[in-house]
Write a protein that holds these residues in place. Structure first.
Motif, short mmCIF file in Angstrom:
data_model
loop_
_atom_site.label_atom_id
_atom_site.label_comp_id
_atom_site.label_asym_id
_atom_site.label_seq_id
_atom_site.Cartn_x
_atom_site.Cartn_y
_atom_site.Cartn_z
N TYR A 47 0.82 -1.22 0.00
CA TYR A 47 0.00 0.00 0.00
C TYR A 47 0.85 1.27 0.00
O TYR A 47 0.36 2.34 -0.34
N ALA A 48 2.12 1.16 0.43
CA ALA A 48 2.99 2.35 0.45
C ALA A 48 4.15 2.25 -0.52
O ALA A 48 5.00 3.13 -0.57
N ARG A 64 -0.99 1.27 17.28
CA ARG A 64 -0.97 2.26 18.37
C ARG A 64 0.45 2.69 18.77
O ARG A 64 1.38 1.90 18.69
N GLU A 84 11.55 10.59 8.80
CA GLU A 84 10.12 10.91 8.67
C GLU A 84 9.35 9.67 9.12
O GLU A 84 9.79 8.55 8.86
N PHE A 86 5.35 7.78 9.66
CA PHE A 86 3.91 7.71 9.38
C PHE A 86 3.21 6.92 10.49
O PHE A 86 3.71 5.86 10.88
N ASP A 92 -12.55 -0.24 9.62
CA ASP A 92 -13.00 -1.60 9.99
C ASP A 92 -11.97 -2.33 10.85
O ASP A 92 -11.70 -3.52 10.67
N CYS A 93 -11.39 -1.60 11.82
CA CYS A 93 -10.34 -2.19 12.65
C CYS A 93 -10.95 -3.01 13.78
O CYS A 93 -11.93 -2.60 14.40
N TYR A 168 3.43 11.99 10.02
CA TYR A 168 2.22 12.14 9.21
C TYR A 168 1.15 11.16 9.68
O TYR A 168 1.45 10.00 9.98
N TYR A 170 -2.37 9.06 8.82
CA TYR A 170 -3.23 8.60 7.72
C TYR A 170 -4.14 7.46 8.18
O TYR A 170 -3.86 6.77 9.17
N TYR A 172 -5.91 4.04 6.40
CA TYR A 172 -5.97 3.17 5.22
C TYR A 172 -7.39 2.61 5.12
O TYR A 172 -7.92 2.08 6.10
N VAL A 174 -9.75 -0.16 4.00
CA VAL A 174 -9.65 -1.57 3.57
C VAL A 174 -10.59 -1.89 2.41
O VAL A 174 -10.45 -2.94 1.77
N GLY A 177 -8.28 0.38 -0.62
CA GLY A 177 -6.81 0.40 -0.63
C GLY A 177 -6.20 1.78 -0.56
O GLY A 177 -4.98 1.92 -0.68
N LYS A 178 -7.02 2.82 -0.33
CA LYS A 178 -6.50 4.19 -0.35
C LYS A 178 -6.06 4.69 1.02
O LYS A 178 -6.70 4.42 2.03
N LEU A 179 -5.01 5.49 1.02
CA LEU A 179 -4.58 6.22 2.22
C LEU A 179 -5.24 7.59 2.25
O LEU A 179 -5.16 8.35 1.27
#
Lengths: 191, 191
Positions: A47-48, A64, A84, A86, A92-93, A168, A170, A172, A174, A177-179
């Motif tokens: 995804y990254a 966390r 840097e 993220f 849906d966690c 940063y 963000y 995700y 599910v 697939g987008k951040l």
């Protein structure tokens, strides 16, 4: 041998057969780190856009900013040069589906030496593996944007974290697939 | 915008454009979890043959069985149904290159409210992000086979971990991509 173990070892043999990354240096080549959830649906490399050698990936239940995640991030910065970070939670966690109280009930069926009361979970054993009578916070999540912001702030405010590293925030998704950025989190994580 | 952030978001757009995994259920389909190191050279999905949805992946500095890793494993079992666990450390690990004392020295340049003495690192701040005066154990590693075995035993002995789940101990070789069993660890992790 279990099926799972067998499958993992077979897949590994295949990976090793065409392995050509044996000369990568220890420090992450792209000098960043991602803290994200252990969720099976997340593949941070995909995804990254990470190749082997690019970036540190730290994962736990919820993604966390636990003391242990901060331990890892500080090592990532101080010893291995990431610059840097993220924090990426996701829709849906599983961590949204329960509370400390529910976890206490679930565990009561497999207790060894522990108890649950109104304050939460207590472990009363002694020796290796014990949590020294400490209350266990399962770090559940009520709202993803809020948890990302809280965690970025917890990292930002840690006395062990240098103030010049941007963080940063963000989420995700599910489903697609987008951040998606959490602007409050990224603002709180500004260097 | 930083180059890294820009590259991650571009790679994510590409991933999302051909994303077809939007219907995966939350529990890991292959019902297992891997605890491994955050090291950039490790891609657990590749080295163990995982697709999105297959397995939980927990990662920290060293792949250590910290309280937070055990928190994640217990959630993985109790709420999301994993039934086999792997502890996978690796060769040439950064955690072999320093000690608690060295980390204290490195951090002294970026102290906010903390101090280092013969017992190790102490954080004397108050409030969110602080570690409440606790000594921080950086969980460094002297010998990989030994650390894998110790960590499997720590999980096995945790009062929160059910005795019927097998735990396998392996070392990933960054030179050739192969998983090598640590038989003492797997023996200690037998259900």
């Amino acid at each position: 041998m279990s099926n799972v173990l067998n499958e993992v070892l077979l897949a590994n043999r295949e990976y090793a057969n065409s392995f050509d990354k044996g000369d990568l240096p220890m420090p992450p080549g792209r000098r960043f780190a991602i803290l994200t959830c252990m969720d099976a649906r997340l593949d941070p490399a995909k995804y990254a856009g990470l190749s082997e050698g690019d970036a540190h990936v730290i994962r736990n239940a919820g993604g966390r900013a636990s003391d242990d995640a901060i331990r890892s991030l500080v090592i990532s910065y101080k010893l291995l040069g990431t610059r840097e970070w993220f924090v990426i939670h996701h829709t849906d966690c599983g961590m949204e589906t329960f509370t400390n109280e529910i976890m206490g009930d679930l565990l009561s069926s497999s207790l060894k030496t522990a108890s649950v009361d109104a304050d939460g979970w207590h472990d009363s054993c002694e020796g290796p593996g014990c949590t020294d009578g400490k209350y266990i916070n399962w770090l559940t999540i009520k709202d993803q944007a809020q948890s990302v912001t809280e965690d970025v702030m917890r990292i930002r405010n840690s006395p062990l974290v240098p103030s010049d590293i941007p963080i940063y925030g963000y989420i995700y998704d599910v489903k697609d697939g987008k951040l998606i950025e959490v602007p409050e989190a990224t603002a709180a994580g500004r260097a």
